[in-house]
Design a protein around this motif. Structure first.
Motif, PDB file in Angstrom:
ATOM      1  N   THR A   1       0.831  -1.206   0.000  1.00  0.00           N
ATOM      2  CA  THR A   1       0.000   0.000   0.000  1.00  0.00           C
ATOM      3  C   THR A   1       0.860   1.249   0.000  1.00  0.00           C
ATOM      4  O   THR A   1       0.589   2.208  -0.737  1.00  0.00           O
ATOM      5  CB  THR A   1      -0.926   0.000   1.233  1.00  0.00           C
ATOM      6  OG1 THR A   1      -1.721  -1.182   1.220  1.00  0.00           O
ATOM      7  CG2 THR A   1      -1.832   1.220   1.220  1.00  0.00           C
TER       8      THR A   1
ATOM      9  N   THR B   1       2.485   1.862  -3.405  1.00  0.00           N
ATOM     10  CA  THR B   1       1.498   2.392  -4.344  1.00  0.00           C
ATOM     11  C   THR B   1       1.185   3.851  -4.056  1.00  0.00           C
ATOM     12  O   THR B   1       1.101   4.686  -4.961  1.00  0.00           O
ATOM     13  CB  THR B   1       0.204   1.557  -4.272  1.00  0.00           C
ATOM     14  OG1 THR B   1       0.507   0.184  -4.583  1.00  0.00           O
ATOM     15  CG2 THR B   1      -0.838   2.078  -5.250  1.00  0.00           C
TER      16      THR B   1
ATOM     17  N   GLY C   1      -9.468   6.150 -10.313  1.00  0.00           N
ATOM     18  CA  GLY C   1      -8.890   4.807 -10.333  1.00  0.00           C
ATOM     19  C   GLY C   1      -7.759   4.663  -9.327  1.00  0.00           C
ATOM     20  O   GLY C   1      -7.613   3.634  -8.662  1.00  0.00           O
TER      21      GLY C   1
ATOM     22  N   ARG D   1      -9.270   4.417  -5.906  1.00  0.00           N
ATOM     23  CA  ARG D   1      -9.881   3.096  -5.727  1.00  0.00           C
ATOM     24  C   ARG D   1      -8.811   2.028  -5.465  1.00  0.00           C
ATOM     25  O   ARG D   1      -8.958   1.184  -4.577  1.00  0.00           O
ATOM     26  CB  ARG D   1     -10.691   2.730  -6.967  1.00  0.00           C
ATOM     27  CG  ARG D   1     -11.426   1.384  -6.861  1.00  0.00           C
ATOM     28  CD  ARG D   1     -12.314   1.117  -8.063  1.00  0.00           C
ATOM     29  NE  ARG D   1     -11.553   1.072  -9.296  1.00  0.00           N
ATOM     30  CZ  ARG D   1     -11.569   2.022 -10.235  1.00  0.00           C
ATOM     31  NH1 ARG D   1     -12.320   3.110 -10.058  1.00  0.00           N
ATOM     32  NH2 ARG D   1     -10.845   1.925 -11.340  1.00  0.00           N
ATOM     33  N   GLU D   2      -7.712   2.091  -6.235  1.00  0.00           N
ATOM     34  CA  GLU D   2      -6.627   1.125  -6.040  1.00  0.00           C
ATOM     35  C   GLU D   2      -6.026   1.246  -4.642  1.00  0.00           C
ATOM     36  O   GLU D   2      -5.773   0.242  -3.971  1.00  0.00           O
ATOM     37  CB  GLU D   2      -5.541   1.359  -7.102  1.00  0.00           C
ATOM     38  CG  GLU D   2      -4.311   0.469  -6.967  1.00  0.00           C
ATOM     39  CD  GLU D   2      -4.601  -0.980  -7.357  1.00  0.00           C
ATOM     40  OE1 GLU D   2      -3.746  -1.830  -7.064  1.00  0.00           O
ATOM     41  OE2 GLU D   2      -5.686  -1.249  -7.918  1.00  0.00           O
TER      42      GLU D   2
ATOM     43  N   ASP E   1      -8.469  -0.135  -2.019  1.00  0.00           N
ATOM     44  CA  ASP E   1      -8.508  -1.605  -2.046  1.00  0.00           C
ATOM     45  C   ASP E   1      -7.301  -2.196  -1.320  1.00  0.00           C
ATOM     46  O   ASP E   1      -7.428  -3.119  -0.495  1.00  0.00           O
ATOM     47  CB  ASP E   1      -8.539  -2.107  -3.501  1.00  0.00           C
ATOM     48  CG  ASP E   1      -9.870  -1.839  -4.178  1.00  0.00           C
ATOM     49  OD1 ASP E   1     -10.850  -1.545  -3.445  1.00  0.00           O
ATOM     50  OD2 ASP E   1      -9.935  -1.897  -5.419  1.00  0.00           O
TER      51      ASP E   1
END
Length: 587
Positions: free
Chosen positions: A196, A199, A218, A221-222, A225
């Motif tokens: 995480t 990212t 997007g 959202r990634e 998640d």
């Protein structure tokens, strides 16, 4: 200096890490205060015994007052010792972080590999500092006194001791289960949290691209998640550990009730005096309290253990690094002797058999198609990577024989992607040189033909450049990066595509700057795809597919029919005549 992080460090390195922590002698006092605290805690149960068995039966008010004064004095000393122990642990925790944080940071700088795996190393040091100053350490220090309290309970009556033993066994079993749950869930959570964070760093670092490409939703959202994947095991572990902790509190309270009930029955049977009933309840609570605390802190203990292992691994490159003798200031002569470089994950070597030499104050221009290994060669020459084979020498000394910090004082390096530290323009040029002065900063900027450009900025040398220089244009970053490469007493200057973001006027200024640096006694190795820099080169190195096709004067190399030397058996190496020619040109 190191090709990979050592996952298993020598025991001597681990001991060295412990030996670097100052103030360890304070633990002698911490233990002494813990012993005193636990002895003084016996005052309350024995006070209860004396009050119930002597004062009430004798009716002596003087005895009651005397016992009460003694108990209060003992409790005051107990509070003082507890405060002193807490202060010692807090100060030791601060010294712990101050001692290990520089080692871990130095290791992150020295060992440039696997940075994604090591982004949280300093956070782990802070986590250990918090743990060392927490109440969990107090519980660990109090736990060894558990057998002594059980022995006292057996002395009062075997039933009391048996109740304490049963409670200890039950809480110990709960602790093992809690540790197993915490370890499994935390391992899963750590891996997910690391992914995480990587990212998130990528999203923030490339936020402009994300916004321009319409990826904002997007990306969010990634991230969410991945964040959910990291949080889920943490929540599960917390819920289960808390449930076990609640059960442990229930067990301790139940055992206190059992002790009171058993004591009342024993009093009725005239086997013990009434005071032992209260004393046993207090002692059982005190005996089981550290065990209960350790169960509640099981997750913290597991996290601290994992953090310590990660810190040991992170510090290993510095702890096992050999001390280098400081060498005399180099003249700038560079020799690359049959150098090869291979990445374990790729079947084909990045470089193979690179062999050339350049005298002091020479200019070598490295050319070749994309993927030829030009940037890798510069990283090897800067000491950022270690060759798989062969040797790179600066003034006859192999680079791995130079002290890294000393070598860095003589090497100026401009990577292909210009990386500027945040702060002002002056700070970006000087970096972390604590001896930097304004005259040297301005001199480097003038040498790089960047002085006038800097003065045109809103605040001149005090202009804030933003994170990684994001407030500057590509050309401005290139000029400031070049000034940084020239800053100080640089004997070897390595420039990777220094003209990539420059217009024709900028290229002309760059050529002038390079010639000035050469006149000042620096040797320069420059990677380029553009022909302008060939006009000032003393020698040209031609690479293709990691192999050296030719090395010699610009006229000689550029006359070669490159297609005819593609096969390995016709690869041209630097001959002695070529080296001498380069030396004559440089002079």
């Amino acid at each position: 200096m190191y090709s990979r992080i050592r996952r298993e460090i020598p025991a001597s390195a681990a001991r060295s890490l412990l030996g670097l922590i100052p103030g360890r002698s304070a633990f002698v006092w911490v233990v002494a205060f813990s012993v005193s605290l636990n002895i003084l805690l016996l005052v309350v149960p024995f006070y209860a015994i004396e009050v119930f068995d002597r004062v009430i039966s004798s009716g002596s008010v003087e005895t009651l007052v005397g016992l009460t004064i003694i108990a209060v004095i003992a409790l005051v000393f107990s509070a003082a010792f507890d405060t002193l122990r807490s202060r010692l642990l807090s100060r030791f925790a601060v010294r712990f972080e101050r001692s290990l944080a520089p080692i871990v940071l130095e290791s992150m700088i020295v060992d440039a590999t696997n940075r994604g795996d090591r982004a949280q190393d300093l956070a782990k040091v802070r986590e250990l500092r918090t743990f060392l100053s927490s109440a969990t350490i107090a519980s660990l220090l109090d736990a060894p006194f558990l057998p002594a309290f059980i022995f006292i309970l057996f002395f009062l009556h075997p039933w009391y001791g048996l109740i304490a033993l049963v409670g200890t066994a039950v809480l110990l079993a709960m602790g093992i289960v809690s540790r197993w749950i915490a370890r499994a869930e935390i391992a899963q959570a750590s891996e997910a949290a690391q992914k995480t964070q990587i990212t998130l760093d990528g999203i923030v670092r490339h936020s402009a691209l994300v916004r321009a490409m319409g990826w904002t939703r997007g990306a969010i959202r990634e991230f969410m998640d991945l964040n959910d994947q990291a949080l889920s095991p943490v929540v599960r572990a917390s819920e289960r550990v808390y449930a076990i902790g609640a059960a442990a509190r229930m067990v301790r309270t139940t055992l206190q009730v059992a002790a009171i009930g058993a004591g009342a029955w024993l009093v009725l049977q005239s086997e013990v005096l009434a005071g032992s009933l209260i004393a046993s309840s207090i002692l059982i609570a005190r005996t089981l309290q550290p065990m209960e605390g350790l169960i509640s802190a099981r997750r913290a203990l597991t996290s601290a253990h994992e953090a310590w292992k990660q810190v040991q691994t992170a510090a290993a490159p510095v702890l096992v690094r050999e001390k280098r003798t400081l060498l005399p200031s180099p003249s700038g002569r560079i020799a690359v002797e049959r150098v090869s470089y291979r990445i374990p994950t790729t079947p084909r070597p990045v470089l193979v058999g690179i062999n050339f030499e350049c005298p002091p104050s020479g200019i070598i221009v490295v050319i070749g198609p994309t993927g030829a290994g030009k940037s890798t060669l510069l990283r090897l020459m800067a000491g950022l990577e270690r060759p798989s084979g062969g040797t790179i020498r600066l003034d006859d000394a192999a680079l791995n024989n130079w002290d890294p910090d000393q070598l860095g004082q003589f090497v100026g390096y401009l990577p292909q992607e210009v990386q500027l530290l945040g702060g002002t323009v002056a700070e970006a040029i000087a970096g972390f040189d604590e001896h930097a002065c304004d005259e040297d900063i301005v001199a480097a900027a003038i040498l790089a033909q960047a002085h006038e450009m800097i003065l045109s900025l809103p605040a001149g040398y005090q202009t804030e450049i933003g994170r990684d220089g994001n407030r500057l244009s590509g050309g401005q970053r290139q000029r400031i990066g070049l000034a940084r490469a020239f800053f100080g007493d640089r004997k070897l200057i390595l420039l990777d595509e220094p003209n990539a973001n420059l217009d024709p006027d900028g290229e002309h200024a760059l050529c002038s700057a390079i010639q000035r640096a050469k006149a000042g006694g620096a040797t320069l190795v420059i990677v380029t795809h553009r022909p302008q820099l060939l006009t000032i080169a003393d020698a040209v190195l031609l690479l293709r597919d990691g192999a050296q096709l030719a090395f010699g004067s610009p006229a000689e190399v550029l006359r070669l029919p490159v297609t005819s030397v593609a096969k390995p058996h016709v690869v041209r190496q630097g001959t002695e005549s070529q080296k001498l020619a380069v030396g004559r040109t440089a002079r």
